[in-house]
Design an enzyme around this catalytic site. Structure first.
Site, PDB file in Angstrom:
ATOM      1  N   ASP A  53      58.140  65.243  77.554  1.00  0.00           N
ATOM      2  CA  ASP A  53      57.512  66.652  76.561  1.00  0.00           C
ATOM      3  C   ASP A  53      58.646  65.798  74.712  1.00  0.00           C
ATOM      4  OD1 ASP A  53      55.791  67.796  78.173  1.00  0.00           O
ATOM      5  OD2 ASP A  53      57.540  69.377  78.766  1.00  0.00           O
ATOM      6  N   ARG A  59      72.183  77.923  73.885  1.00  0.00           N
ATOM      7  CA  ARG A  59      71.567  77.482  72.860  1.00  0.00           C
ATOM      8  C   ARG A  59      72.035  77.619  71.659  1.00  0.00           C
ATOM      9  NH1 ARG A  59      68.551  74.039  75.667  1.00  0.00           N
ATOM     10  NH2 ARG A  59      67.048  75.417  77.297  1.00  0.00           N
ATOM     11  N   ASP A  69      64.120  80.660  74.769  1.00  0.00           N
ATOM     12  CA  ASP A  69      65.113  79.820  74.170  1.00  0.00           C
ATOM     13  C   ASP A  69      64.541  79.611  72.509  1.00  0.00           C
ATOM     14  OD1 ASP A  69      66.705  79.558  76.051  1.00  0.00           O
ATOM     15  OD2 ASP A  69      65.100  78.044  76.723  1.00  0.00           O
ATOM     16  N   SER A  88      59.614  74.128  86.434  1.00  0.00           N
ATOM     17  CA  SER A  88      60.485  73.844  84.443  1.00  0.00           C
ATOM     18  C   SER A  88      62.629  74.253  84.879  1.00  0.00           C
ATOM     19  CB  SER A  88      60.118  75.177  83.864  1.00  0.00           C
ATOM     20  OG  SER A  88      61.105  75.713  82.468  1.00  0.00           O
TER      21      SER A  88
HETATM   22  N1  ARG Z   1      65.333  83.409  81.800  1.00  0.00           N
HETATM   23  C1  ARG Z   1      66.397  81.795  81.090  1.00  0.00           C
HETATM   24  C2  ARG Z   1      66.637  82.490  80.138  1.00  0.00           C
HETATM   25  O1  ARG Z   1      65.987  82.994  79.138  1.00  0.00           O
HETATM   26  C3  ARG Z   1      66.246  80.581  81.804  1.00  0.00           C
HETATM   27  C4  ARG Z   1      65.317  79.952  80.272  1.00  0.00           C
HETATM   28  C5  ARG Z   1      65.465  78.502  80.697  1.00  0.00           C
HETATM   29  N2  ARG Z   1      64.766  78.409  81.844  1.00  0.00           N
HETATM   30  C6  ARG Z   1      63.438  77.923  82.389  1.00  0.00           C
HETATM   31  N3  ARG Z   1      64.116  77.391  83.666  1.00  0.00           N
HETATM   32  N4  ARG Z   1      63.775  75.978  81.566  1.00  0.00           N
HETATM   33  O2  ARG Z   1      68.182  82.404  79.754  1.00  0.00           O
END
Ligand code: ARG
Length: 403
Positions: free
Chosen positions: A14, A94, A123, A174
């Protein structure tokens, strides 16, 4: 002259496609930034892919130590766990990625930064808010948010633009991972009734493959920060990596939850966070010895607030600063050792001691010898403690008919 954009780059399909797309559709020169928070994919092949997609540079920053010292350990000291279960691994990464994007943008004179987060998740919020707070002049482009394509379309786009796609793996999920934990969602997990297939897990053994014998590990904390395992002083990266592997061997740290995203969606997510689960419990246990009853109660309230602000992308705020000062103050005497038994997916405390423990054996003992607690004081204390209940029961006949 084209303007430059710094893209948060994972090396996957991606963001490789995004590298090209930012040039073709937006007219930017692209600098890719890979931030190492502990689990980077194959860097040489990711670099090659980024360059084949026309990036001016693919830079790699090792941010593992900063991540643990300045993001993870403060959250550990706070006892921050989102909605009772999620140790916040992805969320904690992040703001640091936002900061490093801004640093890189300044270094290369970029006017914009980009990321490939979906428009439905948390995110994007964390990165956008982080960048906007640190560098309001930078433009932010969310490549997936603006241009969402399927894997097949992405492969087609890559082929058309000669982007090397060797070694990009098609995962049914994911995922996101760093030293503090691994997050997995999507695919069959989207139905919360579906039991997670075993291929969801990569860090933790299934219970039928965990060792028959337990491991007892001794963790030393100084001011609420873990500093040694079994008497051996370790760097943050070394300590967390070792505990993560050890916990994973014993099947510890699997979390299956439905959480409330900031954008209003309930989502089902699987986490693997062995080191986090062990350290959060060990730290809590050490606070049992070293904090007063009121400190523990109030700190639990702060922990929830702290977890929410991490989850909601409010790391770079005055509110965070204020709370973190409180948390730091509570940690002054959280120094000592905790013995944890790891076995068949569970972590159990089997011993604890602290340099400035509030536990007094001389007060607690049931032995006559050396007992410092004067039991003759108990009766008067109880009389006053129960006075209101007693008066109320007599005057208002509580305990008989409630009239
Ligand atoms: N739900 C988690 C958060 O908001 C993880 C998000 C990313 N998860 C992922 N499977 N790409 O912090």
């Amino acid at each position: 002259m084209p303007e430059t954009i710094v893209l948060a780059y994972s090396g996957g399909l991606d963001t490789s496609v995004a590298t090209k797309w930012l040039q073709e559709e937006k007219g930017y020169d692209v600098v890719c930034l890979m931030v190492d928070l502990g689990r980077l994919p194959d860097v040489p092949s990711a670099r090659e892919r980024g360059l084949s997609a026309g990036a001016k540079d693919v830079a790699v920053v090792d941010a593992r130590d900063d991540f643990l010292r300045y993001f993870v350990f403060p959250a550990l000291q706070a006892g921050a766990v989102y909605e009772g279960s999620y140790p916040l691994a992805t969320a904690l990464g992040r703001p640091l990625i936002a900061k490093l994007l801004v640093d890189k943008a300044r270094e290369v004179g970029a006017t914009a930064v980009a990321h490939g987060c979906t428009g439905k998740g948390n995110d994007q919020v964390r990165l956008d808010v982080g960048v906007n707070t640190l560098a309001p002049d930078l433009t932010i482009v969310g490549t997936t948010r603006e241009h969402s394509i399927s894997r097949d379309e992405a492969l087609e786009y890559a082929a058309k633009h000669s982007i090397s796609v060797r070694q990009t793996v098609a995962s049914p999920y994911s995922t996101d991972e760093n030293l503090w934990g691994r997050s997995v969602e999507a695919g069959v997990l989207e139905n919360p009734w579906n039991q997670p297939p075993e291929d969801v897990y990569e860090w933790t053994k299934p219970l039928d493959q965990t060792p028959a014998k337990p491991t007892v590990v001794e963790i030393r904390f100084e001011r609420g920060v873990p500093v040694a395992l079994d008497g051996e002083a370790l760097s943050p990266v070394e300590l967390v990596t070792r505990l993560s592997n050890l916990g994973g061997e014993h099947g510890i740290g699997r979390i299956d939850m439905v959480e409330n995203r900031l954008v209003g969606i309930k989502s089902r997510e699987i986490y693997e966070s062995p080191a986090a689960v062990i350290l959060l419990e060990a730290h809590r246990v050490l606070e049992e010895l070293t904090l007063s009853k009121q400190q523990v109660r109030f700190k639990n309230i702060v922990a929830q607030e702290y977890a929410d602000l991490i989850y909601n992308g409010q790391w770079f705020t005055a509110h965070h600063r204020d709370l973190s000062q409180y948390v730091a103050s509570t940690q002054r005497h959280v120094t000592g050792d905790v013995k944890m038994r790891l076995w068949h997916g569970t972590v159990m405390t089997v011993g604890r001691r602290a340099d400035r423990s509030l536990y007094s054996e001389a007060l607690a003992t049931y032995n006559k010898e050396g007992d410092l607690f004067d039991q003759s004081h108990a009766q008067g204390f109880i009389k006053l403690h129960g006075l209101q209940a007693q008066v109320q029961a007599q005057r208002q006949k509580i305990g008989r008919a409630h009239v």
